[in-house]
Write an enzyme that holds these catalytic residues in place. Structure first.
Site, PDB file in Angstrom:
ATOM      1  N   GLU A 146       5.423  -9.480  85.704  1.00 38.15           N
ATOM      2  CA  GLU A 146       5.978 -10.453  86.137  1.00 38.15           C
ATOM      3  C   GLU A 146       5.034 -11.430  86.603  1.00 38.15           C
ATOM      4  O   GLU A 146       5.171 -12.755  86.263  1.00 38.15           O
ATOM      5  CB  GLU A 146       7.308 -10.559  87.430  1.00 38.15           C
ATOM      6  CG  GLU A 146       8.550 -10.335  87.201  1.00 38.15           C
ATOM      7  CD  GLU A 146       8.609  -8.494  86.921  1.00 38.15           C
ATOM      8  OE1 GLU A 146       7.795  -7.736  86.891  1.00 38.15           O
ATOM      9  OE2 GLU A 146       9.721  -8.073  86.884  1.00 38.15           O
TER      10      GLU A 146
ATOM     11  N   GLU B  91      13.360  -2.024  87.352  1.00 40.99           N
ATOM     12  CA  GLU B  91      14.203  -2.137  88.495  1.00 40.99           C
ATOM     13  C   GLU B  91      15.506  -1.261  88.039  1.00 40.99           C
ATOM     14  O   GLU B  91      15.976  -0.671  88.934  1.00 40.99           O
ATOM     15  CB  GLU B  91      14.450  -3.657  88.616  1.00 40.99           C
ATOM     16  CG  GLU B  91      13.084  -4.128  89.534  1.00 40.99           C
ATOM     17  CD  GLU B  91      13.191  -5.698  89.306  1.00 40.99           C
ATOM     18  OE1 GLU B  91      13.556  -6.193  88.376  1.00 40.99           O
ATOM     19  OE2 GLU B  91      12.659  -6.292  90.331  1.00 40.99           O
TER      20      GLU B  91
ATOM     21  N   ALA C  88      13.815  -8.315  82.030  1.00 38.86           N
ATOM     22  CA  ALA C  88      14.782  -9.258  81.856  1.00 38.86           C
ATOM     23  C   ALA C  88      14.241 -10.226  80.532  1.00 38.86           C
ATOM     24  O   ALA C  88      13.246 -10.172  80.164  1.00 38.86           O
ATOM     25  CB  ALA C  88      14.938 -10.267  83.134  1.00 38.86           C
TER      26      ALA C  88
ATOM     27  N   GLY D 207      12.340  -6.067  84.908  1.00 42.66           N
ATOM     28  CA  GLY D 207      13.878  -5.636  85.237  1.00 42.66           C
ATOM     29  C   GLY D 207      14.155  -4.112  84.604  1.00 42.66           C
ATOM     30  O   GLY D 207      15.100  -3.726  85.199  1.00 42.66           O
TER      31      GLY D 207
HETATM   32  C1  HXC Z   1      12.709 -11.072  75.467  1.00 40.98           C
HETATM   33  C2  HXC Z   1      11.689  -9.450  74.505  1.00 40.98           C
HETATM   34  C3  HXC Z   1      10.971  -8.897  75.752  1.00 40.98           C
HETATM   35  C4  HXC Z   1      11.648  -9.520  76.957  1.00 40.98           C
HETATM   36  C5  HXC Z   1      10.204  -8.062  74.215  1.00 40.98           C
HETATM   37  N1  HXC Z   1      10.896  -8.897  73.525  1.00 40.98           N
HETATM   38  N2  HXC Z   1      10.228  -8.046  75.455  1.00 40.98           N
HETATM   39  N3  HXC Z   1      12.255 -10.667  74.481  1.00 40.98           N
HETATM   40  N4  HXC Z   1      12.405 -10.802  76.981  1.00 40.98           N
HETATM   41  N5  HXC Z   1      11.232  -9.065  78.314  1.00 40.98           N
HETATM   42  C6  HXC Z   1      11.031  -9.147  72.438  1.00 40.98           C
HETATM   43  C7  HXC Z   1       9.628  -9.805  71.661  1.00 40.98           C
HETATM   44  O1  HXC Z   1       9.737 -11.238  71.920  1.00 40.98           O
HETATM   45  C8  HXC Z   1       9.875  -9.412  70.248  1.00 40.98           C
HETATM   46  O2  HXC Z   1      10.494 -10.376  69.538  1.00 40.98           O
HETATM   47  C9  HXC Z   1      10.451  -8.167  70.132  1.00 40.98           C
HETATM   48  O3  HXC Z   1      10.872  -8.036  71.713  1.00 40.98           O
HETATM   49  C10 HXC Z   1       9.223  -7.013  70.060  1.00 40.98           C
HETATM   50  O4  HXC Z   1       8.201  -7.148  70.971  1.00 40.98           O
HETATM   51  P1  HXC Z   1       6.588  -7.428  70.811  1.00 40.98           P
HETATM   52  O5  HXC Z   1       6.135  -8.291  71.610  1.00 40.98           O
HETATM   53  O6  HXC Z   1       6.422  -7.801  69.292  1.00 40.98           O
HETATM   54  O7  HXC Z   1       6.281  -5.704  70.838  1.00 40.98           O
HETATM   55  P2  HXC Z   1       4.778  -5.372  71.122  1.00 40.98           P
HETATM   56  O8  HXC Z   1       3.779  -6.338  70.538  1.00 40.98           O
HETATM   57  O9  HXC Z   1       4.846  -3.945  70.848  1.00 40.98           O
HETATM   58  O10 HXC Z   1       4.653  -5.469  72.917  1.00 40.98           O
HETATM   59  C11 HXC Z   1       5.396  -4.712  73.620  1.00 40.98           C
HETATM   60  C12 HXC Z   1       5.572  -5.368  75.050  1.00 40.98           C
HETATM   61  C13 HXC Z   1       5.894  -6.914  75.073  1.00 40.98           C
HETATM   62  C14 HXC Z   1       3.969  -5.138  75.716  1.00 40.98           C
HETATM   63  C15 HXC Z   1       6.503  -4.530  75.796  1.00 40.98           C
HETATM   64  O11 HXC Z   1       6.903  -7.267  74.252  1.00 40.98           O
HETATM   65  C16 HXC Z   1       6.085  -7.596  76.480  1.00 40.98           C
HETATM   66  O12 HXC Z   1       4.846  -7.661  77.118  1.00 40.98           O
HETATM   67  N6  HXC Z   1       7.197  -7.695  76.453  1.00 40.98           N
HETATM   68  C17 HXC Z   1       7.433  -8.501  77.969  1.00 40.98           C
HETATM   69  C18 HXC Z   1       7.336  -7.590  79.188  1.00 40.98           C
HETATM   70  C19 HXC Z   1       7.784  -8.396  80.299  1.00 40.98           C
HETATM   71  O13 HXC Z   1       6.901  -9.414  80.960  1.00 40.98           O
HETATM   72  N7  HXC Z   1       8.582  -7.850  81.126  1.00 40.98           N
HETATM   73  C20 HXC Z   1       9.065  -8.475  82.401  1.00 40.98           C
HETATM   74  C21 HXC Z   1       9.873  -9.552  82.148  1.00 40.98           C
HETATM   75  S1  HXC Z   1      10.434 -10.251  83.643  1.00 40.98           S
HETATM   76  P3  HXC Z   1      10.379 -11.456  68.460  1.00 40.98           P
HETATM   77  O14 HXC Z   1      11.617 -11.651  67.981  1.00 40.98           O
HETATM   78  O15 HXC Z   1       9.815 -12.292  69.270  1.00 40.98           O
HETATM   79  O16 HXC Z   1       9.346 -10.967  67.583  1.00 40.98           O
HETATM   80  C22 HXC Z   1      11.472  -9.445  84.334  1.00 40.98           C
HETATM   81  C23 HXC Z   1      12.065 -10.237  85.730  1.00 40.98           C
HETATM   82  C24 HXC Z   1      13.310  -9.410  86.171  1.00 40.98           C
HETATM   83  O17 HXC Z   1      11.919  -8.514  83.917  1.00 40.98           O
HETATM   84  C25 HXC Z   1      13.670 -10.020  87.561  1.00 40.98           C
HETATM   85  C26 HXC Z   1      14.614 -11.287  87.111  1.00 40.98           C
HETATM   86  C27 HXC Z   1      15.290 -12.041  88.271  1.00 40.98           C
END
Ligand code: HXC
Length: 260
Positions: free
Chosen positions: A134, A114, A66, A111
């Site tokens: 998360e 999911e 998400a 997400g």
């Molecule tokens: C918003 C995201 C994102 C996310 C990546 N990006 N994941 N933006 N939400 N979930 C954006 C980054 O901010 C960045 O943009 C661009 O995508 C590229 O990501 P990087 O981090 O620079 O890439 P990298 O270094 O290769 O790392 C990849 C990654 C990392 C390991 C996947 O992006 C990451 O850890 N992302 C978050 C993963 C996460 O925690 N997902 C769970 C979310 S909570 P900018 O413009 O900033 O450079 C969830 C809850 C669901 O899903 C239920 C809700 C009710």
């Protein structure tokens, strides 16, 4: 309908729905969830579509979760509504009568995992990584992940994955029964389409009923599931698909199913 964050291509009875926000690794924001909901209803009703494939744009991610930037400022009621909305959208996907395959082409996190788990089965690329990070954000899964993962792989492995926040490679997810098969990245979509087309050439009503029996049967006592299966089996004998499928066998030709 025109989508801002989704690509939709339909050919040979197979729809490929691509989550398309590669600049954010296809993260699911509210707008994207709304579009997914519309797309699922549209595809369910589209007689041209027999099988759906869900994938992510770009080489890096299926869906990286998400949208954290959108969630960062949510209040508790906002977050509750966001979780309910995501659950509603993914339940609509899960309940589609048509078979749905996830082609996990990279990160499937939070997400994003999911979304993949809401599909009927998953294929993944060798480079894909799956997980629920998360807890690293101080939250927990909220689009059905705690429920679907624990039911799929059991609470012990689900606990480990969700409590640690670690990502596992596609090969390990295959060993756990989350992913059905792992392919080299450049072959993933072709292999997924090959399977989708094979499914699309079979009797659609039989597949829809089998999906229904498997999904609902898991929530029933086994003998109730057997009764449900037998009832659906009987109903199929009133369909053109059954007449065509069995006539084709007797006449030693390939069945030409027309229903959907
Ligand atoms: C918003 C995201 C994102 C996310 C990546 N990006 N994941 N933006 N939400 N979930 C954006 C980054 O901010 C960045 O943009 C661009 O995508 C590229 O990501 P990087 O981090 O620079 O890439 P990298 O270094 O290769 O790392 C990849 C990654 C990392 C390991 C996947 O992006 C990451 O850890 N992302 C978050 C993963 C996460 O925690 N997902 C769970 C979310 S909570 P900018 O413009 O900033 O450079 C969830 C809850 C669901 O899903 C239920 C809700 C009710």
């Amino acid at each position: 309908m025109e989508f801002k964050n989704l690509l939709l291509e339909i050919s040979e009875s197979v729809a490929v729905l691509t989550v398309n926000r590669p600049q954010s690794l296809n993260a699911l924001n509210s707008e994207l969830l709304n579009e997914l909901e519309c797309a699922f209803y549209q595809l369910e009703l589209d007689p041209e579509v027999k099988v759906l494939v869900v994938t992510g744009a770009g080489e890096k991610a299926f869906v990286a979760g998400a949208d954290i930037k959108e969630m960062a400022t949510m209040t508790p009621p906002d977050a509750h509504r966001f979780a309910l909305k995501g659950q509603r959208v993914l339940l609509a996907l899960e309940k589609m009568k048509k078979p749905v395959i996830a082609a996990v082409n990279g990160y499937a996190l939070g997400g994003g995992l999911e979304l993949a788990l809401a599909c009927d089965f998953l294929y993944a690329s060798e480079s894909a990584k799956l997980g629920f990070p998360e807890v690293t954000l101080g939250i927990m899964p909220g689009f059905g992940g705690t429920q679907n993962l624990a039911r799929l792989i059991g609470p012990k492995r689900a606990n480990e994955l969700i409590f640690s926040g670690k990502m596992i490679p596609a090969q390990k997810a295959e060993g756990w029964g989350v992913v059905n098969e792992v392919f080299p990245a450049q072959e993933l979509l072709a292999k997924t389409l090959e399977c989708a087309r094979a499914i699309a050439s079979q009797g659609t009503i039989g597949i829809g009923y089998a999906k229904d029996a498997i999904a609902h049967g898991l929530d029933m006592a086994k003998e109730d599931g057997f009764r449900y299966e037998a009832a659906l089996f009987g109903v199929l004998f009133g369909t053109a698909d059954q007449k065509e499928g069995m006539a084709a066998f007797v006449e030693k030709r390939k069945a030409n199913f027309r229903s959907n």
